[in-house]
Design a protein around this motif. Structure first.
Motif, mmCIF file in Angstrom:
data_model
loop_
_atom_site.group_PDB
_atom_site.id
_atom_site.type_symbol
_atom_site.label_atom_id
_atom_site.label_comp_id
_atom_site.label_asym_id
_atom_site.label_seq_id
_atom_site.Cartn_x
_atom_site.Cartn_y
_atom_site.Cartn_z
ATOM 1 N N ARG A 194 4.168 -7.993 8.349
ATOM 2 C CA ARG A 194 4.511 -9.022 7.348
ATOM 3 C C ARG A 194 5.224 -8.126 6.422
ATOM 4 O O ARG A 194 3.827 -7.248 5.491
ATOM 5 C CB ARG A 194 2.657 -9.968 6.766
ATOM 6 N N GLY A 195 6.446 -7.356 6.017
ATOM 7 C CA GLY A 195 6.268 -7.370 5.244
ATOM 8 C C GLY A 195 7.171 -5.617 5.508
ATOM 9 O O GLY A 195 7.136 -4.847 4.766
ATOM 10 N N GLY A 196 6.699 -5.087 7.001
ATOM 11 C CA GLY A 196 6.941 -3.996 6.838
ATOM 12 C C GLY A 196 8.536 -3.668 7.109
ATOM 13 O O GLY A 196 9.098 -4.517 7.468
ATOM 14 N N LEU A 197 8.760 -2.306 7.341
ATOM 15 C CA LEU A 197 10.477 -1.506 7.373
ATOM 16 C C LEU A 197 10.089 -1.493 8.853
ATOM 17 O O LEU A 197 8.813 -0.762 9.315
ATOM 18 C CB LEU A 197 10.582 -0.377 6.241
ATOM 19 N N VAL A 198 11.463 -2.124 9.278
ATOM 20 C CA VAL A 198 11.238 -1.518 10.973
ATOM 21 C C VAL A 198 12.516 -0.871 11.279
ATOM 22 O O VAL A 198 13.193 -1.048 10.636
ATOM 23 C CB VAL A 198 11.183 -2.620 11.726
ATOM 24 N N LEU A 199 12.671 0.440 11.386
ATOM 25 C CA LEU A 199 13.371 1.005 11.632
ATOM 26 C C LEU A 199 13.764 1.148 13.787
ATOM 27 O O LEU A 199 12.565 0.961 14.296
ATOM 28 C CB LEU A 199 13.632 2.449 11.282
ATOM 29 N N LEU A 200 15.057 1.603 14.001
ATOM 30 C CA LEU A 200 15.327 1.139 15.245
ATOM 31 C C LEU A 200 16.046 3.174 15.838
ATOM 32 O O LEU A 200 17.033 2.814 15.070
ATOM 33 C CB LEU A 200 15.764 1.026 16.216
ATOM 34 N N THR A 218 0.858 7.109 15.508
ATOM 35 C CA THR A 218 0.504 6.514 14.572
ATOM 36 C C THR A 218 1.234 7.562 13.517
ATOM 37 O O THR A 218 0.932 9.003 14.431
ATOM 38 C CB THR A 218 -1.178 6.139 13.979
ATOM 39 N N GLY A 219 1.252 7.515 12.235
ATOM 40 C CA GLY A 219 1.870 8.907 11.516
ATOM 41 C C GLY A 219 1.560 8.473 10.457
ATOM 42 O O GLY A 219 1.156 7.394 9.815
ATOM 43 N N HIS A 220 0.790 9.610 9.438
ATOM 44 C CA HIS A 220 0.459 9.097 8.304
ATOM 45 C C HIS A 220 0.924 10.727 7.377
ATOM 46 O O HIS A 220 0.863 12.004 7.045
ATOM 47 C CB HIS A 220 -1.233 9.986 8.368
ATOM 48 N N GLU A 221 2.111 9.434 6.416
ATOM 49 C CA GLU A 221 2.821 10.387 5.737
ATOM 50 C C GLU A 221 3.511 12.339 6.359
ATOM 51 O O GLU A 221 3.754 12.672 5.770
ATOM 52 C CB GLU A 221 1.623 11.597 4.603
ATOM 53 N N GLU A 222 3.819 11.419 7.818
ATOM 54 C CA GLU A 222 5.031 12.769 7.953
ATOM 55 C C GLU A 222 5.321 13.383 7.395
ATOM 56 O O GLU A 222 6.516 14.052 7.508
ATOM 57 C CB GLU A 222 4.985 12.688 9.596
ATOM 58 N N CYS A 223 6.706 12.280 7.759
ATOM 59 C CA CYS A 223 8.273 11.674 7.735
ATOM 60 C C CYS A 223 8.213 12.013 5.474
ATOM 61 O O CYS A 223 9.099 12.943 4.869
ATOM 62 C CB CYS A 223 9.064 11.369 7.509
ATOM 63 N N MET A 224 7.464 11.143 4.994
ATOM 64 C CA MET A 224 7.150 10.925 3.492
ATOM 65 C C MET A 224 6.296 10.704 2.938
ATOM 66 O O MET A 224 5.261 10.058 3.913
ATOM 67 C CB MET A 224 8.867 9.310 3.491
ATOM 68 N N THR A 225 6.431 11.533 2.137
ATOM 69 C CA THR A 225 4.720 10.650 1.442
ATOM 70 C C THR A 225 4.632 9.766 0.654
ATOM 71 O O THR A 225 5.715 8.503 0.394
ATOM 72 C CB THR A 225 5.144 11.667 -0.149
ATOM 73 N N GLY A 226 3.404 9.385 0.965
ATOM 74 C CA GLY A 226 2.864 7.863 0.867
ATOM 75 C C GLY A 226 3.825 6.870 1.601
ATOM 76 O O GLY A 226 2.962 5.886 1.470
ATOM 77 N N TRP A 227 3.676 6.634 3.004
ATOM 78 C CA TRP A 227 4.287 6.351 4.222
ATOM 79 C C TRP A 227 3.594 6.140 5.412
ATOM 80 O O TRP A 227 3.566 7.749 5.886
ATOM 81 C CB TRP A 227 5.948 6.315 4.273
ATOM 82 N N ASN A 228 2.851 5.732 5.943
ATOM 83 C CA ASN A 228 2.039 5.476 6.886
ATOM 84 C C ASN A 228 2.993 4.575 7.995
ATOM 85 O O ASN A 228 3.569 4.291 7.530
ATOM 86 C CB ASN A 228 0.928 5.069 7.540
ATOM 87 N N LEU A 255 6.580 1.353 9.235
ATOM 88 C CA LEU A 255 6.489 1.963 8.150
ATOM 89 C C LEU A 255 5.960 0.928 7.364
ATOM 90 O O LEU A 255 6.052 -0.275 6.853
ATOM 91 C CB LEU A 255 7.235 2.648 7.205
ATOM 92 N N LYS A 256 4.670 0.913 6.746
ATOM 93 C CA LYS A 256 4.292 0.794 5.860
ATOM 94 C C LYS A 256 3.246 1.278 4.709
ATOM 95 O O LYS A 256 3.105 2.705 4.249
ATOM 96 C CB LYS A 256 2.700 -0.368 6.081
ATOM 97 N N PRO A 257 3.988 1.199 3.135
ATOM 98 C CA PRO A 257 2.936 2.225 2.041
ATOM 99 C C PRO A 257 1.321 2.442 2.933
ATOM 100 O O PRO A 257 0.793 1.545 3.265
ATOM 101 C CB PRO A 257 2.592 1.347 1.050
ATOM 102 N N ALA A 258 0.679 3.693 2.276
ATOM 103 C CA ALA A 258 0.054 4.378 3.038
ATOM 104 C C ALA A 258 -1.315 3.599 2.080
ATOM 105 O O ALA A 258 -2.844 3.451 2.680
ATOM 106 C CB ALA A 258 -0.326 5.504 2.471
#
Length: 270
Positions: free
Chosen positions: A105-111, A206-216, A235-238
Motif C-alpha cells: 500500500r504505497g511503500g517505496l521499493v528499491l532494487l 529491518t532498518g530504523h532511520e539508518e540511511c535517511m532521517t524519517g524513513w524505516n 521504505l516507508k515513513p517512520a
C-alpha cells in the motif's frame, strides 16, 4: 597435479560442466584472486583442465589474469549477471517491485545490486515509487545513489553484507560511516556484526532511520546459486511504519525470492 577429478554432477556433463565448476570455485573460495591449484582443489578438477579453462576464459573476458599465475573473475561475468535480472521475461523484475509496492500500500521499493566496479558497494538499479516525487518526499538523488552505496548503511546494505565472505565484511567494517547517514545507522561494529548473524538466521533485515532521517525499511536478500547479488528494499515513513509488520516482512521476502529465481549466471564476489 590433483588426481581426484570428480565425476560431472547431475544436470551437466563434459566441458560446459567443468567450466561452471571453475566459476563456482571462485565464489566458494571467497576473495577475488586465486591460482589454478586452489581452483582445481575446490572444483575437484585436475590442474591442467583448470588451466586450460582459465586461459580460454581470459580470451573471452570471463577471467582476468592478475600478475603471474593468478586469476579473478572478469567484468563480462558481472555484465551477464546484470542482464540476467534486467532482461527477465516481460520485464518481470520491475513488475515484481511494482507488485510489492501495491501489496504494501504505497511503500517505496528499491532494487539494489552489488556494484560490479568500485569494490564492495551496492547500487540502486531500479525502483517502484508510483507517482511519487522523491524530492517532495524528502529523498534526494544523493541519498539514494551515494549515501546508500556503503554496505554498512541501511537494511539493504546490511542484508547484502550478511552473506558476503568474512574478508569482505572486515573490509566494509573498516570503512567510515558515510556522511549524511541517518541517526539509526550502526556505528558500533560489534552491534553491526550481531545484526548480520540475525539477518542470516531470519532471512531479512529491518532498518530504523539508518540511511535517511524519517524513513524505516525492510530488506531481503537476492541469492543466485547460493551467492548474494543484491537485495530488495521497502521504505516507508517512520511515522507510518514504526516497525515493519509481519505481512510487510513476508511480502518483501517473497519478492526477493522471486528475483532470486531469475538467476542464470554466477555473480562475482567483490
Amino acid at each position: 597435479m590433483h588426481g581426484n577429478a570428480a565425476a560431472p554432477r547431475p544436470g551437466g556433463t563434459g566441458h560446459a560442466e567443468r567450466v561452471f565448476r571453475v566459476q563456482r570455485a571462485f565464489a566458494d573460495l571467497g576473495g577475488s584472486v586465486h591460482g589454478p591449484g586452489e581452483l582445481a582443489e575446490k572444483s575437484g578438477l585436475d590442474d591442467s583442465t583448470v588451466f586450460r579453462i582459465l586461459q580460454s576464459g581470459v580470451y573471452q573476458g570471463v577471467y582476468e589474469r592478475v600478475g603471474r599465475g593468478r586469476y579473478r573473475l572478469g567484468t563480462s561475468t558481472a555484465h551477464l549477471s546484470l542482464h540476467a535480472l534486467a532482461d527477465a521475461p516481460g520485464n518481470a523484475a520491475h513488475q515484481a517491485l511494482e507488485e510489492l509496492r501495491a501489496v504494501t500500500r504505497g511503500g517505496l521499493v528499491l532494487l539494489y545490486m552489488l556494484a560490479p566496479f568500485s569494490g564492495a558497494h551496492r547500487q540502486c538499479i531500479d525502483m517502484a515509487v508510483g507517482d511519487s516525487d522523491l524530492a517532495e518526499l524528502g529523498l534526494s538523488t544523493r541519498e539514494v545513489l551515494t549515501v546508500t552505496r556503503s554496505l554498512r548503511t541501511g537494511a539493504s546494505g546490511r542484508t547484502i553484507l550478511a552473506y558476503l565472505p568474512d574478508a569482505i565484511q572486515r573490509r566494509v567494517l573498516a570503512e567510515p560511516v558515510p556522511d549524511g547517514a541517518g541517526p539509526g545507522v550502526y556505528r558500533d561494529n560489534d552491534r553491526l556484526l550481531r545484526s548480520l548473524a540475525d539477518i542470516r538466521d531470519q532471512g531479512y533485515a529491518t532498518g530504523h532511520e539508518e540511511c535517511m532521517t524519517g524513513w524505516n525499511s525492510c530488506a531481503a536478500p537476492i541469492l543466485w546459486h547460493d551467492s548474494i547479488v543484491g537485495s530488495t528494499l521497502l521504505l516507508k515513513p517512520a511515522h507510518v511504519m514504526p516497525e515493519p509488520p509481519a505481512e510487510i516482512i513476508e511480502a518483501t521476502k517473497t519478492t526477493a525470492a522471486k528475483l532470486s529465481s531469475y538467476s542464470s549466471a554466477p555473480f562475482p564476489t567483490p
